[in-house]
Design a protein around this motif. Structure first.
Motif, PDB file in Angstrom:
ATOM      1  N   HIS A  61       0.836  -1.191   0.000  1.00  0.00           N
ATOM      2  CA  HIS A  61       0.000   0.000   0.000  1.00  0.00           C
ATOM      3  C   HIS A  61       0.866   1.233   0.000  1.00  0.00           C
TER       4      HIS A  61
ATOM      5  N   LYS B  77      -6.426  -0.165   8.254  1.00  0.00           N
ATOM      6  CA  LYS B  77      -5.045  -0.639   8.433  1.00  0.00           C
ATOM      7  C   LYS B  77      -4.110   0.489   8.879  1.00  0.00           C
TER       8      LYS B  77
ATOM      9  N   ARG C  53     -15.252  -2.676   5.684  1.00  0.00           N
ATOM     10  CA  ARG C  53     -14.698  -4.030   5.779  1.00  0.00           C
ATOM     11  C   ARG C  53     -15.653  -5.028   6.408  1.00  0.00           C
TER      12      ARG C  53
ATOM     13  N   ARG D 293       2.329  -7.864  -6.517  1.00  0.00           N
ATOM     14  CA  ARG D 293       1.922  -7.471  -5.159  1.00  0.00           C
ATOM     15  C   ARG D 293       1.666  -8.697  -4.294  1.00  0.00           C
TER      16      ARG D 293
ATOM     17  N   PHE E  38       3.577  -9.449  -0.886  1.00  0.00           N
ATOM     18  CA  PHE E  38       2.834  -9.596   0.375  1.00  0.00           C
ATOM     19  C   PHE E  38       3.194 -10.917   1.039  1.00  0.00           C
TER      20      PHE E  38
ATOM     21  N   LYS F 283      -8.699 -12.722   7.184  1.00  0.00           N
ATOM     22  CA  LYS F 283      -7.258 -12.489   7.275  1.00  0.00           C
ATOM     23  C   LYS F 283      -6.651 -13.289   8.411  1.00  0.00           C
TER      24      LYS F 283
ATOM     25  N   TYR G  41      -6.355 -16.863   7.631  1.00  0.00           N
ATOM     26  CA  TYR G  41      -5.318 -17.035   6.612  1.00  0.00           C
ATOM     27  C   TYR G  41      -3.933 -17.002   7.240  1.00  0.00           C
TER      28      TYR G  41
ATOM     29  N   HIS H 224      -3.612 -17.555  -2.968  1.00  0.00           N
ATOM     30  CA  HIS H 224      -4.298 -16.254  -2.956  1.00  0.00           C
ATOM     31  C   HIS H 224      -4.978 -15.955  -4.296  1.00  0.00           C
TER      32      HIS H 224
ATOM     33  N   LYS I 242      -8.863 -14.926  -4.013  1.00  0.00           N
ATOM     34  CA  LYS I 242      -9.212 -13.533  -4.309  1.00  0.00           C
ATOM     35  C   LYS I 242      -9.004 -13.113  -5.763  1.00  0.00           C
TER      36      LYS I 242
HETATM   37  P1  ADP Z   1      -6.630  -4.236  -0.559  1.00  0.00           P
HETATM   38  O1  ADP Z   1      -7.321  -3.473   0.500  1.00  0.00           O
HETATM   39  O2  ADP Z   1      -6.090  -3.379  -1.677  1.00  0.00           O
HETATM   40  O3  ADP Z   1      -7.330  -5.471  -1.042  1.00  0.00           O
HETATM   41  P2  ADP Z   1      -4.794  -5.855   1.006  1.00  0.00           P
HETATM   42  O4  ADP Z   1      -4.036  -5.298   2.148  1.00  0.00           O
HETATM   43  O5  ADP Z   1      -5.840  -6.867   1.256  1.00  0.00           O
HETATM   44  O6  ADP Z   1      -5.304  -4.677   0.147  1.00  0.00           O
HETATM   45  O7  ADP Z   1      -3.721  -6.444   0.007  1.00  0.00           O
HETATM   46  C1  ADP Z   1      -2.620  -5.744  -0.508  1.00  0.00           C
HETATM   47  C2  ADP Z   1      -2.029  -6.552  -1.648  1.00  0.00           C
HETATM   48  O8  ADP Z   1      -1.570  -7.804  -1.151  1.00  0.00           O
HETATM   49  C3  ADP Z   1      -3.060  -6.908  -2.743  1.00  0.00           C
HETATM   50  O9  ADP Z   1      -2.426  -6.949  -3.984  1.00  0.00           O
HETATM   51  C4  ADP Z   1      -3.554  -8.275  -2.320  1.00  0.00           C
HETATM   52  O10 ADP Z   1      -4.028  -9.033  -3.394  1.00  0.00           O
HETATM   53  C5  ADP Z   1      -2.309  -8.856  -1.702  1.00  0.00           C
HETATM   54  N1  ADP Z   1      -2.685  -9.785  -0.626  1.00  0.00           N
HETATM   55  C6  ADP Z   1      -3.615  -9.612   0.329  1.00  0.00           C
HETATM   56  N2  ADP Z   1      -3.729 -10.673   1.132  1.00  0.00           N
HETATM   57  C7  ADP Z   1      -2.837 -11.576   0.652  1.00  0.00           C
HETATM   58  C8  ADP Z   1      -2.456 -12.884   1.030  1.00  0.00           C
HETATM   59  N3  ADP Z   1      -3.011 -13.496   2.063  1.00  0.00           N
HETATM   60  N4  ADP Z   1      -1.495 -13.503   0.298  1.00  0.00           N
HETATM   61  C9  ADP Z   1      -0.907 -12.895  -0.734  1.00  0.00           C
HETATM   62  N5  ADP Z   1      -1.217 -11.650  -1.147  1.00  0.00           N
HETATM   63  C10 ADP Z   1      -2.167 -10.987  -0.463  1.00  0.00           C
END
Ligand code: ADP
Ligand code: NI
Length: 215
Positions: A25, A64, A103, A134, A138, A159, A162, A172, A176
């Motif tokens: 982010h 966040k 959320r 990304r 992550f 989350k 996970y 992921h 998603k």
């Molecule tokens: P957003 O609010 O933009 O969905 P997140 O904080 O959920 O943001 O995610 C930030 C980035 O990390 C996004 O590209 C998302 O797809 C990726 N991401 C989120 N959760 C996971 C995860 N558990 N594993 C891998 N990538 C993730």
């Protein structure tokens, strides 16, 4: 204050705020969402100023980065008031970012074309080549593996669940990324989404081939 000046000041505010963030982010996520939002807004004949400002501020109220989401929204409202953004535009921007930050389970639907544009832009930055980048960034930052053979695609989970499960980056995609295409609102966003989706499908196909030592 002129709209260009407001946009410039918003850029500075957001860039300073995200200087320290490395979770995906960062400022460059916001930068890409702004560029995407402008591209889609032109095609969809949406209000460019509202789209650009909402895209710039879209993550500033996220829970966040704030004690609570309500405090985040208030912070942005105060900023907009300080810059004397016209009431109609101020309210519109706030409505967009509070809907995006929401959320509690399913996001409420966007009611205006500008909201649809900015939400599409945010979702598009989570798929395609950038979505792949990304996701692996992550996962690496959280110490998750890139792939666990035999791991089944899972339904979307919270989350917390996970984190406990420590599943892989590849997983992921199933929980998603591959579902996001269906959530796009605008015609132009959907067109872009098709291409980015296909890129991920091809990536996964190649990934499994390489994983198994095939050509
Ligand atoms: P957003 O609010 O933009 O969905 P997140 O904080 O959920 O943001 O995610 C930030 C980035 O990390 C996004 O590209 C998302 O797809 C990726 N991401 C989120 N959760 C996971 C995860 N558990 N594993 C891998 N990538 C993730
Ligand atoms: Ni975002």
């Amino acid at each position: 204050m002129q709209t260009e000046e407001i946009v410039k000041q918003a850029q500075e505010w957001v860039r300073d705020f995200f200087e320290e963030e490395a979770s995906g982010h960062d400022w460059w996520h916001t930068y890409r969402v702004v560029e995407l939002a402008k591209t889609i807004a032109r095609e969809e004949k949406a209000d460019l100023f509202v789209c650009e400002l909402a895209a710039l501020l879209h993550d500033m109220a996220d829970s966040k980065f704030n004690e609570t989401e309500a405090k985040g929204i208030q912070k942005v409202a105060d900023w907009l008031d300080d810059k004397q953004v016209r009431k109609e535009e101020r309210d519109h921007v706030l409505e967009i970012i509070s809907t995006m930050s929401f959320r509690g389970g399913h996001n409420p639907p966007m009611t205006t074309i500008e909201g649809k544009v900015v939400q599409d832009a945010d979702r598009l930055d989570a798929i395609g080549a950038l979505g792949i980048a990304r996701t692996f960034a992550f996962s690496g930052a959280h110490g998750h593996p890139i792939y666990v053979p035999g791991e089944q695609p899972q339904e979307a989970m919270s989350k917390e669940e996970y984190e406990k499960r420590q599943s892989s980056a590849v997983n992921h995609f199933y929980e998603k990324l591959l579902l996001l295409k269906e959530k796009l609102n605008t015609n132009y966003g959907k067109e872009m989404g098709e291409e980015r989706h296909l890129f991920m499908v091809n990536f996964l196909e190649q990934f499994y081939l390489e994983w198994n030592g095939e050509k």
